[in-house]
Motif scaffolding. Structure first.
Motif, PDB file in Angstrom:
ATOM      1  N   VAL A  24      14.150   5.503  15.135  1.00 32.22           N
ATOM      2  CA  VAL A  24      14.317   5.454  13.682  1.00 32.22           C
ATOM      3  C   VAL A  24      12.995   5.053  13.041  1.00 32.22           C
ATOM      4  N   ALA A  25      12.462   5.928  12.202  1.00 31.41           N
ATOM      5  CA  ALA A  25      11.221   5.647  11.479  1.00 31.41           C
ATOM      6  C   ALA A  25      11.560   5.333  10.028  1.00 31.41           C
ATOM      7  N   PHE A  26      11.086   4.175   9.563  1.00 38.21           N
ATOM      8  CA  PHE A  26      11.329   3.746   8.190  1.00 38.21           C
ATOM      9  C   PHE A  26      10.071   4.030   7.368  1.00 38.21           C
ATOM     10  N   LEU A  27      10.171   5.025   6.476  1.00 35.81           N
ATOM     11  CA  LEU A  27       9.025   5.369   5.646  1.00 35.81           C
ATOM     12  C   LEU A  27       8.966   4.448   4.434  1.00 35.81           C
ATOM     13  N   ALA A  28       7.769   4.238   3.923  1.00 38.18           N
ATOM     14  CA  ALA A  28       7.565   3.314   2.809  1.00 38.18           C
ATOM     15  C   ALA A  28       7.619   4.057   1.482  1.00 38.18           C
ATOM     16  N   GLY A  29       8.273   3.433   0.505  1.00 39.15           N
ATOM     17  CA  GLY A  29       8.364   4.000  -0.831  1.00 39.15           C
ATOM     18  C   GLY A  29       9.770   4.432  -1.171  1.00 39.15           C
ATOM     19  N   CYS A  30      10.260   4.033  -2.342  1.00 38.65           N
ATOM     20  CA  CYS A  30      11.586   4.434  -2.801  1.00 38.65           C
ATOM     21  C   CYS A  30      11.619   4.373  -4.322  1.00 38.65           C
ATOM     22  N   PRO A  31      12.187   5.379  -4.992  1.00 35.65           N
ATOM     23  CA  PRO A  31      12.231   5.375  -6.453  1.00 35.65           C
ATOM     24  C   PRO A  31      13.368   4.526  -7.018  1.00 35.65           C
ATOM     25  N   ARG A  45       4.898   2.514  -1.413  1.00 43.70           N
ATOM     26  CA  ARG A  45       4.169   3.165  -0.323  1.00 43.70           C
ATOM     27  C   ARG A  45       3.037   2.285   0.188  1.00 43.70           C
ATOM     28  N   ARG A  46       2.475   1.476  -0.686  1.00 45.88           N
ATOM     29  CA  ARG A  46       1.392   0.588  -0.236  1.00 45.88           C
ATOM     30  C   ARG A  46       1.912  -0.494   0.715  1.00 45.88           C
ATOM     31  N   GLY A  47       3.241  -0.635   0.781  1.00 45.82           N
ATOM     32  CA  GLY A  47       3.817  -1.605   1.702  1.00 45.82           C
ATOM     33  C   GLY A  47       3.856  -1.108   3.133  1.00 45.82           C
ATOM     34  N   GLY A  48       3.509   0.151   3.342  1.00 42.07           N
ATOM     35  CA  GLY A  48       3.447   0.697   4.686  1.00 42.07           C
ATOM     36  C   GLY A  48       2.022   0.820   5.159  1.00 42.07           C
ATOM     37  N   HIS A  49       1.833   1.527   6.256  1.00 41.81           N
ATOM     38  CA  HIS A  49       0.479   1.777   6.758  1.00 41.81           C
ATOM     39  C   HIS A  49       0.345   3.279   7.040  1.00 41.81           C
ATOM     40  N   PRO A  50      -0.845   3.826   6.831  1.00 42.27           N
ATOM     41  CA  PRO A  50      -1.036   5.267   7.031  1.00 42.27           C
ATOM     42  C   PRO A  50      -0.818   5.654   8.497  1.00 42.27           C
ATOM     43  N   VAL A  51      -0.115   6.747   8.693  1.00 43.07           N
ATOM     44  CA  VAL A  51       0.094   7.260  10.040  1.00 43.07           C
ATOM     45  C   VAL A  51       0.177   8.775   9.940  1.00 43.07           C
TER      46      VAL A  51
END
Length: 244
Positions: A24-31, A45-51
């Motif tokens: 399970v991958a949890f992507l960052a960002g939600c409206p 989205r800034r709460g995640g890390h680039p991948v």
């Protein structure tokens, strides 16, 4: 060229994000800003890390054999994965090519961003229907509208994509019998809905709000009583839906 997304985290789990054992991958960002959200750390989205999609798929490959033997697959969750449609499309497509079962966990609010290529790589959608009443939906999400979710559900059905509806039961917010019946009415009109999961509200996300310096909107709300849970489950069952 591979796409780059913002990833909050990932885990291997069983029984809560689709059938079998899943990556399970949890992507960052939600409206949306749902009052019962237990992951405010995934809002931005800034709460995640680039991948890159390459790197995430490489992580999946490390568990590929185990996942297949366990009858599982890969789930993209969030946050809201359709906030990053190109990244979501590439990851799901490549997992599908690996003959892994794929699931998309979404509110459907951004369903119009999922193009046909993305949906062709999806075996199952975990569709979070926050409310069946438009006014309650706005109250729950603070920013959202119910219409896009309904439209997305029917589009999935037209493509023959399986749906598991998820409904979070919150005392004083989503538990009104008329609201529950409205959710059930939405679900029963979508032929590929296989089941409804009634998820009782919990307060396990409260420490995240405290850590982020945010007020928890439902700090004074208790989990639903067993009798309320059974009443709501019964309402869905009365609409001819399989309930879990």
């Amino acid at each position: 060229m591979t796409t780059t997304g913002s990833l909050h985290s990932w885990e291997v789990s069983t029984g809560v994000d689709g059938p079998g054992t899943r990556f399970v991958a949890f992507l960052a960002g939600c409206p949306l800003r749902c009052q019962f959200c237990h992951s405010p750390d995934t809002w931005y989205r800034r709460g995640g890390h680039p991948v890159t999609a390459d790197d995430l798929v490489l992580s999946v490959r490390r568990y590929e054999r185990f996942i297949k033997v366990a009858g599982g697959g890969v789930t993209l969750s969030g946050g809201e994965p359709l906030l990053q449609p190109a990244f979501t499309r590439e990851v799901l497509s490549r997992c599908h090519e690996m003959r892994l079962h794929t699931a998309l966990d979404t509110s459907g609010f951004l369903g119009d961003r999922a193009d046909d290529e993305l949906l062709s790589a999806v075996d199952l959608v975990l569709l979070d229907i926050k409310s069946g009443d438009p006014a309650t939906y706005r109250k729950v999400t603070r920013t959202g509208r119910l219409g896009p979710t309904i439209r997305f559900a029917h589009r999935l059905a037209e493509k023959g994509i399986s749906i598991w509806v998820r409904f979070v039961l919150v005392p004083g917010l989503t538990d009104d019998p008329a609201n529950v019946d409205a959710v059930a009415a939405i679900a029963e009109r979508v032929p590929t809905v296989e089941r409804v999961e009634v998820l009782p509200f919990h307060r396990m996300g409260a420490p995240k709000y405290e850590a982020l310096g945010l007020p928890f909107p439902l700090a004074g709300t208790q989990p639903p009583a067993v009798a309320t849970i059974e009443r709501v489950r019964g309402q869905f069952h009365d609409h001819g839906l399989a309930v879990f």
